[in-house]
Design an enzyme around this catalytic site. Structure first.
Site, PDB file in Angstrom:
ATOM      1  N   ASP A  67       0.820  -1.210   0.000  1.00  0.00           N
ATOM      2  CA  ASP A  67       0.000   0.000   0.000  1.00  0.00           C
ATOM      3  C   ASP A  67       0.855   1.263   0.000  1.00  0.00           C
ATOM      4  O   ASP A  67       2.075   1.211   0.163  1.00  0.00           O
ATOM      5  CB  ASP A  67      -0.953  -0.008   1.209  1.00  0.00           C
ATOM      6  CG  ASP A  67      -0.253  -0.389   2.512  1.00  0.00           C
ATOM      7  OD1 ASP A  67       0.988  -0.414   2.542  1.00  0.00           O
ATOM      8  OD2 ASP A  67      -0.948  -0.662   3.493  1.00  0.00           O
ATOM      9  N   ASN A 136      -7.630  -3.031  14.197  1.00  0.00           N
ATOM     10  CA  ASN A 136      -9.016  -3.375  13.842  1.00  0.00           C
ATOM     11  C   ASN A 136      -9.052  -4.540  12.847  1.00  0.00           C
ATOM     12  O   ASN A 136     -10.078  -4.800  12.231  1.00  0.00           O
ATOM     13  CB  ASN A 136      -9.735  -2.149  13.254  1.00  0.00           C
ATOM     14  CG  ASN A 136      -9.027  -1.597  12.024  1.00  0.00           C
ATOM     15  OD1 ASN A 136      -8.055  -2.179  11.561  1.00  0.00           O
ATOM     16  ND2 ASN A 136      -9.520  -0.489  11.503  1.00  0.00           N
ATOM     17  N   HIS A 138      -7.170  -4.801  10.122  1.00  0.00           N
ATOM     18  CA  HIS A 138      -6.877  -4.483   8.721  1.00  0.00           C
ATOM     19  C   HIS A 138      -5.554  -5.096   8.285  1.00  0.00           C
ATOM     20  O   HIS A 138      -4.636  -5.292   9.070  1.00  0.00           O
ATOM     21  CB  HIS A 138      -6.949  -2.970   8.439  1.00  0.00           C
ATOM     22  CG  HIS A 138      -5.832  -2.128   8.941  1.00  0.00           C
ATOM     23  ND1 HIS A 138      -6.032  -1.048   9.763  1.00  0.00           N
ATOM     24  CD2 HIS A 138      -4.510  -2.172   8.700  1.00  0.00           C
ATOM     25  CE1 HIS A 138      -4.875  -0.467  10.011  1.00  0.00           C
ATOM     26  NE2 HIS A 138      -3.932  -1.136   9.388  1.00  0.00           N
TER      27      HIS A 138
HETATM   28  C1  GLP Z   1      -0.606   0.390   8.686  1.00  0.00           C
HETATM   29  C2  GLP Z   1      -0.223  -0.350   7.408  1.00  0.00           C
HETATM   30  C3  GLP Z   1      -0.368  -1.836   7.551  1.00  0.00           C
HETATM   31  C4  GLP Z   1       0.271  -2.271   8.847  1.00  0.00           C
HETATM   32  C5  GLP Z   1      -0.504  -1.707  10.002  1.00  0.00           C
HETATM   33  C6  GLP Z   1       0.033  -2.109  11.362  1.00  0.00           C
HETATM   34  O1  GLP Z   1      -1.862   0.952   8.664  1.00  0.00           O
HETATM   35  N1  GLP Z   1      -0.933   0.079   6.260  1.00  0.00           N
HETATM   36  O2  GLP Z   1       0.205  -2.479   6.431  1.00  0.00           O
HETATM   37  O3  GLP Z   1       0.293  -3.662   8.937  1.00  0.00           O
HETATM   38  O4  GLP Z   1      -0.518  -0.304   9.905  1.00  0.00           O
HETATM   39  O5  GLP Z   1       1.111  -1.305  11.711  1.00  0.00           O
HETATM   40  P1  GLP Z   1       2.090  -1.605  12.881  1.00  0.00           P
HETATM   41  O6  GLP Z   1       2.956  -2.722  12.454  1.00  0.00           O
HETATM   42  O7  GLP Z   1       2.886  -0.323  13.044  1.00  0.00           O
HETATM   43  O8  GLP Z   1       1.257  -1.905  14.078  1.00  0.00           O
END
Ligand code: GLP
Length: 249
Positions: A67, A136, A138
């Site tokens: 992304d 959440n 995602h």
């Molecule tokens: C972001 C990214 C995701 C990532 C998520 C979790 O929103 N778009 O790809 O997995 O956050 O991030 P973190 O690893 O900092 O908790």
């Protein structure tokens, strides 16, 4: 799903890097699907270390990232393009012309997503897709209630994601409201998937996503239907799950 439980973040990073490097060694011209966020940083650090020791060769590897924020220029230090360069690309011998991310500066969403889908298809498909997990549920930027049928598309970030990602920006207003992300269909097309999760603050969503019902309200839950998923998570992240996993050093 194969689940590895590690003692802490460092061990999780090491195990994830083991799996990624095994992929590169087995298939030097593999296609890696890469992720950003704070969780994979340790794994990238370990891969760079092994590269410096002469153990890993990235010269034939192709990468496609999950992304990118819409509207952030590549030289903005919060763009995922910038992140990937800082943490991996500029530190190893990867051919930069074979590293791909959605073009966040393409204002026309349809063009940006179509172009990125074409790039992914032209690679011949992702061999190993690395994923972090949002609070959440995602994955990439596929927020709750996402359609499982989508390839790359433009999303409006949920309030929870904006709050979670705010820590990286000067203020909440600076967090982009939209992003381009591979869709669930794209992610599920990968030949194998590696999910990394760390910390007790993710314990509840790990339980919900991997041991609860499969539902678009928890985008990551669809991974239960993929035939080759490995979850590498530390004790904190697995603290609410039944003890069904392998321990990893
Ligand atoms: C972001 C990214 C995701 C990532 C998520 C979790 O929103 N778009 O790809 O997995 O956050 O991030 P973190 O690893 O900092 O908790």
């Amino acid at each position: 799903m194969k689940i590895y439980k590690t003692k802490d973040y460092d061990a999780m990073s090491r195990k994830a890097a083991d799996i990624i490097s095994a992929q590169i060694i087995m298939k030097p011209n593999c296609v890696l699907g890469l992720a950003t966020g704070s969780t994979p940083v340790g794994a990238y650090r370990q891969l760079v270390e092994w590269y410096n020791q002469g153990v890993l060769d990235f010269s034939e590897v192709t990468t496609v990232n999950l992304d990118e924020y819409k509207g952030l220029p590549r030289d903005n230090d919060q763009s995922y393009y910038y992140f990937m360069n800082e943490h991996l690309f500029k530190k190893v011998n990867i051919d930069k012309s074979r590293t791909f991310l959605p073009d966040g500066m393409e204002a026309d969403s349809e063009t940006a997503c179509r172009t990125y889908n074409e790039i992914i298809h032209a690679t011949g498909g992702v061999d190993l897709q690395l994923l972090g997990l949002g609070h959440n549920g995602h994955i990439g930027f596929n927020e709750p209630d996402t359609s499982y049928a989508k390839e790359t598309h433009c999303v409006t970030l949920s309030e929870r994601t904006i709050q979670a990602n705010m820590r990286f920006f000067a203020s909440e207003q600076d967090v982009p409201r939209q992003a381009y992300t591979m869709g669930i269909k794209t992610i599920m097309s990968a030949r194998s998937i590696l999910v990394v999760v760390s910390g007790e603050d993710k314990a509840e969503i790990v339980k919900t996503a991997f041991f609860g019902p499969v539902t678009p309200q928890v985008p990551a839950s669809i991974l239960q239907f993929h035939s080759n998923v490995t979850l590498v998570a530390d004790e904190g992240a697995l603290s609410q799950c039944p003890a069904l996993f392998h321990s990893a050093k």
